[in-house]
Design a protein around this motif. Structure first.
Motif, PDB file in Angstrom:
ATOM      1  N   LEU A 397      26.411  -5.306   2.711  1.00  0.00           N
ATOM      2  CA  LEU A 397      26.169  -3.878   2.903  1.00  0.00           C
ATOM      3  C   LEU A 397      25.898  -3.152   1.591  1.00  0.00           C
ATOM      4  O   LEU A 397      25.784  -1.926   1.579  1.00  0.00           O
ATOM      5  N   TYR A 398      25.791  -3.891   0.483  1.00  0.00           N
ATOM      6  CA  TYR A 398      25.575  -3.243  -0.816  1.00  0.00           C
ATOM      7  C   TYR A 398      24.155  -2.714  -0.973  1.00  0.00           C
ATOM      8  O   TYR A 398      23.907  -1.892  -1.848  1.00  0.00           O
ATOM      9  N   ILE A 399      23.218  -3.232  -0.168  1.00  0.00           N
ATOM     10  CA  ILE A 399      21.861  -2.699  -0.164  1.00  0.00           C
ATOM     11  C   ILE A 399      21.433  -2.498   1.291  1.00  0.00           C
ATOM     12  O   ILE A 399      22.064  -3.010   2.214  1.00  0.00           O
ATOM     13  N   LYS A 400      20.360  -1.772   1.486  1.00  0.00           N
ATOM     14  CA  LYS A 400      19.916  -1.438   2.835  1.00  0.00           C
ATOM     15  C   LYS A 400      19.491  -2.690   3.595  1.00  0.00           C
ATOM     16  O   LYS A 400      18.904  -3.604   3.013  1.00  0.00           O
ATOM     17  N   PRO A 401      19.767  -2.743   4.894  1.00  0.00           N
ATOM     18  CA  PRO A 401      19.267  -3.867   5.698  1.00  0.00           C
ATOM     19  C   PRO A 401      17.749  -3.823   5.770  1.00  0.00           C
ATOM     20  O   PRO A 401      17.131  -2.771   5.566  1.00  0.00           O
ATOM     21  N   GLY A 402      17.156  -4.964   6.059  1.00  0.00           N
ATOM     22  CA  GLY A 402      15.705  -5.058   6.013  1.00  0.00           C
ATOM     23  C   GLY A 402      15.040  -5.301   7.350  1.00  0.00           C
ATOM     24  O   GLY A 402      15.624  -5.881   8.271  1.00  0.00           O
ATOM     25  N   LEU A 403      13.804  -4.850   7.439  1.00  0.00           N
ATOM     26  CA  LEU A 403      12.958  -5.169   8.587  1.00  0.00           C
ATOM     27  C   LEU A 403      12.720  -6.666   8.643  1.00  0.00           C
ATOM     28  O   LEU A 403      12.603  -7.267   9.707  1.00  0.00           O
ATOM     29  N   THR A 404      12.645  -7.293   7.462  1.00  0.00           N
ATOM     30  CA  THR A 404      12.580  -8.742   7.351  1.00  0.00           C
ATOM     31  C   THR A 404      13.441  -9.163   6.175  1.00  0.00           C
ATOM     32  O   THR A 404      13.955  -8.314   5.435  1.00  0.00           O
ATOM     33  N   GLY A 405      13.623 -10.456   6.006  1.00  0.00           N
ATOM     34  CA  GLY A 405      14.463 -10.952   4.922  1.00  0.00           C
ATOM     35  C   GLY A 405      14.511 -12.463   4.928  1.00  0.00           C
ATOM     36  O   GLY A 405      13.774 -13.124   5.677  1.00  0.00           O
ATOM     37  N   LEU A 406      15.374 -13.018   4.099  1.00  0.00           N
ATOM     38  CA  LEU A 406      15.498 -14.474   4.041  1.00  0.00           C
ATOM     39  C   LEU A 406      15.932 -15.036   5.384  1.00  0.00           C
ATOM     40  O   LEU A 406      15.531 -16.138   5.768  1.00  0.00           O
ATOM     41  N   TRP A 407      16.768 -14.300   6.120  1.00  0.00           N
ATOM     42  CA  TRP A 407      17.203 -14.735   7.446  1.00  0.00           C
ATOM     43  C   TRP A 407      16.000 -14.867   8.376  1.00  0.00           C
ATOM     44  O   TRP A 407      15.880 -15.808   9.148  1.00  0.00           O
ATOM     45  N   GLN A 408      15.073 -13.902   8.268  1.00  0.00           N
ATOM     46  CA  GLN A 408      13.910 -13.874   9.154  1.00  0.00           C
ATOM     47  C   GLN A 408      12.977 -15.042   8.899  1.00  0.00           C
ATOM     48  O   GLN A 408      12.359 -15.575   9.828  1.00  0.00           O
ATOM     49  N   VAL A 409      12.842 -15.461   7.650  1.00  0.00           N
ATOM     50  CA  VAL A 409      11.858 -16.503   7.309  1.00  0.00           C
ATOM     51  C   VAL A 409      12.489 -17.880   7.180  1.00  0.00           C
ATOM     52  O   VAL A 409      11.816 -18.835   6.777  1.00  0.00           O
ATOM     53  N   SER A 410      13.784 -18.011   7.509  1.00  0.00           N
ATOM     54  CA  SER A 410      14.467 -19.294   7.316  1.00  0.00           C
ATOM     55  C   SER A 410      15.036 -19.879   8.591  1.00  0.00           C
ATOM     56  O   SER A 410      15.857 -20.797   8.549  1.00  0.00           O
ATOM     57  N   MET A 440       7.783 -10.977   2.437  1.00  0.00           N
ATOM     58  CA  MET A 440       6.884 -10.322   3.398  1.00  0.00           C
ATOM     59  C   MET A 440       5.694 -11.217   3.722  1.00  0.00           C
ATOM     60  O   MET A 440       5.238 -11.273   4.879  1.00  0.00           O
ATOM     61  N   TRP A 441       5.200 -11.944   2.733  1.00  0.00           N
ATOM     62  CA  TRP A 441       4.091 -12.872   2.973  1.00  0.00           C
ATOM     63  C   TRP A 441       4.520 -13.999   3.909  1.00  0.00           C
ATOM     64  O   TRP A 441       3.800 -14.366   4.840  1.00  0.00           O
ATOM     65  N   ARG A 442       5.711 -14.540   3.673  1.00  0.00           N
ATOM     66  CA  ARG A 442       6.224 -15.617   4.528  1.00  0.00           C
ATOM     67  C   ARG A 442       6.508 -15.103   5.942  1.00  0.00           C
ATOM     68  O   ARG A 442       6.427 -15.863   6.913  1.00  0.00           O
ATOM     69  N   THR A 443       6.834 -13.810   6.061  1.00  0.00           N
ATOM     70  CA  THR A 443       7.129 -13.233   7.367  1.00  0.00           C
ATOM     71  C   THR A 443       5.912 -13.297   8.290  1.00  0.00           C
ATOM     72  O   THR A 443       6.053 -13.516   9.505  1.00  0.00           O
ATOM     73  N   LEU A 444       4.733 -13.102   7.725  1.00  0.00           N
ATOM     74  CA  LEU A 444       3.516 -13.160   8.543  1.00  0.00           C
ATOM     75  C   LEU A 444       3.384 -14.522   9.221  1.00  0.00           C
ATOM     76  O   LEU A 444       3.044 -14.615  10.402  1.00  0.00           O
TER      77      LEU A 444
END
Length: 454
Positions: A397-410, A440-444
């Motif tokens: 919670l130290y930074i804002k949650p993301g629309l995408t992230g390492l969780w999304q691409v892994s 973001m590139w990997r998210t695509l």
């Protein structure tokens, strides 16, 4: 290959610029700019063997080479009053840098493809205690980028025999007990490097003696630090009288980089909402026609420093989905308190398709614009998840949650809970602007693939 392709990109960029910018006519100047740029790429070690093919350091060095080249060109343009160099500075070098990044990405894809087929790998022998060896092997196999091929292991244990005893481990690879037999196993397997996976029983002297013994084999030694989940850019090694001192920069949660991150969020979300407006309208119509209920679904999530916000999504389930959850809780396949089912009967036909390609999350660009979320960050947790946090998990919670992230691409929902937490904490500690662009590139690719989404 990198030398050849880098040279081709730089020369092509400068030549194209000279052709378009008719009237320059300074062939010597064009050659000088190209030679300078290529020299800077070499001096900044953009083709270092230990950096190419994985991580963001290679890309950062290419960008830094572009900046340095622009700085030198700017000084030369002012001192020698060469007006043509100003256009090179503002147009040719930035465009060429983008071309170099694209070229590196293409070659990296080729290299990783060959590596997955068993080519261009470093054959290594892993040395250490049984626990450290097992952990190192697991991490190497878990890595998304194949670099090392483990051809044998050495278990650091007291040897009761003066002869080399080799057995096969459960991977079918040779395993020896006793680091005194390392040279023999390296010679037999033809290993390129020896990975020391942790502290050895003999202390620092063991590593020194091991390096001396391996001199005749020209085998590289790689030391695994006990400091895990720290990205390379945060680490600097400074030797003091033969003692390597590892400096680790503290993670930053405020300052200029966060201003840049917020600026990128605003520009990116505005551009996405403008560009995706026709798609958003079409999806709204499809959701409304597919089943009764509202088009959007608001769900309470926890953001920066524990603040709560309403996360916006396209409704992908029947309108009374929350009421039906209790009847399905026994079939929960999610991580912890997060409810997930691969074949959730509450999901609508349009919802199933949207979830597979993450299209139901597109309205969250509005949350990014509002400042509730960032384009890239940890996964936005539910209040019940946060209430169950233990240890240092709240650092998510130290930074804002993301629309995408390492969780999304892994792996998304296929990830075990502890791995999802590890990835989020790794991102929080080591995030960077360039790293965000890579995610973001990997998210695509992940959105098109649809794996792990349910």
């Amino acid at each position: 290959m990198l030398v050849a392709f880098d040279t081709a990109v730089v020369i092509s960029t400068i030549t194209a610029f000279a052709f378009i910018h008719a009237g320059t006519g300074l062939v010597v100047t064009q050659i000088g700019v190209a030679a300078l740029w290529l020299a800077v790429l070499t001096v900044l070690r953009t083709r270092s063997i230990d950096q190419i093919g994985a991580g963001i350091t290679e890309y950062k060095r290419v960008v830094n080479a572009g900046w340095l080249s622009m700085g030198i060109i700017a000084v030369v343009a002012v001192v020698l009053e060469i007006n043509e160099l100003r256009t090179v500075l503002l147009v040719a070098v930035p465009i060429g840098t983008i071309g170099l990044l694209g070229e590196r990405w293409i070659l990296r894809r080729w290299l990783n493809g060959k590596a997955r087929s068993g080519y261009h790998l470093s054959n290594v022998v892993v040395v250490g205690s049984a626990v450290d060896v097992a952990y190192a092997r697991a991490q190497l196999q878990r890595s998304a980028v194949t670099t090392y091929n483990v051809v044998g292991t050495i278990i650091d244990s007291a040897s009761n025999t003066d002869r080399q005893v080799i057995e096969n481990d459960h991977y079918g690879m040779p395993q020896v007990h006793g680091i005194e037999f390392t040279v023999g196993l390296v010679t037999e397997t033809g290993a390129d490097a020896v990975i020391v996976a942790g502290p050895l029983g003999g202390g620092s002297n063991s590593v020194r003696e091991l390096s001396w013994n391996l001199e005749s084999t020209e085998t590289q030694i790689i030391l695994v630090s006990s400091l895990t989940n720290v990205a390379g850019p945060r680490i600097r090694v400074r030797p003091v009288d033969g003692l390597p001192m590892m400096h680790v920069d503290l993670p930053s949660f405020t300052g200029t980089t966060f201003v840049l991150k917020r600026t990128m969020d605003i520009i990116g979300s505005l551009f996405a909402l403008f560009l995706l407006t026709p798609i958003l309208l079409l999806l709204s119509v499809l959701v409304k026609r597919d089943s009764a209920g509202a088009v959007f679904f608001n769900q309470e999530r926890v953001g920066l420093r524990g603040s709560h916000f309403k996360m916006l999504k396209f409704r992908s389930m029947v309108a009374n989905a929350e009421e039906l959850k209790d009847d399905l809780r026994a079939d929960n396949e999610g991580n912890g308190v997060l409810f997930k089912m691969k074949h959730d009967p509450r999901v609508t036909k349009v919802g199933e398709w949207m979830r597979k390609h993450s299209l139901d999350e597109l309205p969250q660009f509005y949350n990014v614009l509002r400042g509730d979320m960032s384009l890239v960050g940890p996964r936005p947790p539910l209040p019940d998840e946060v209430a169950a946090y233990t240890g240092h998990t709240e650092r998510r919670l130290y930074i804002k949650p993301g629309l995408t992230g390492l969780w999304q691409v892994s792996g998304r929902s296929d990830l075990p809970e502890e791995e999802a937490v590890r990835l989020d904490l790794y991102y929080v500690e080591n995030w960077s602007i360039l790293g965000d662009f890579m995610i973001m590139w990997r998210t695509l690719k992940v959105m098109l693939n649809g794996k792990g989404a349910y």
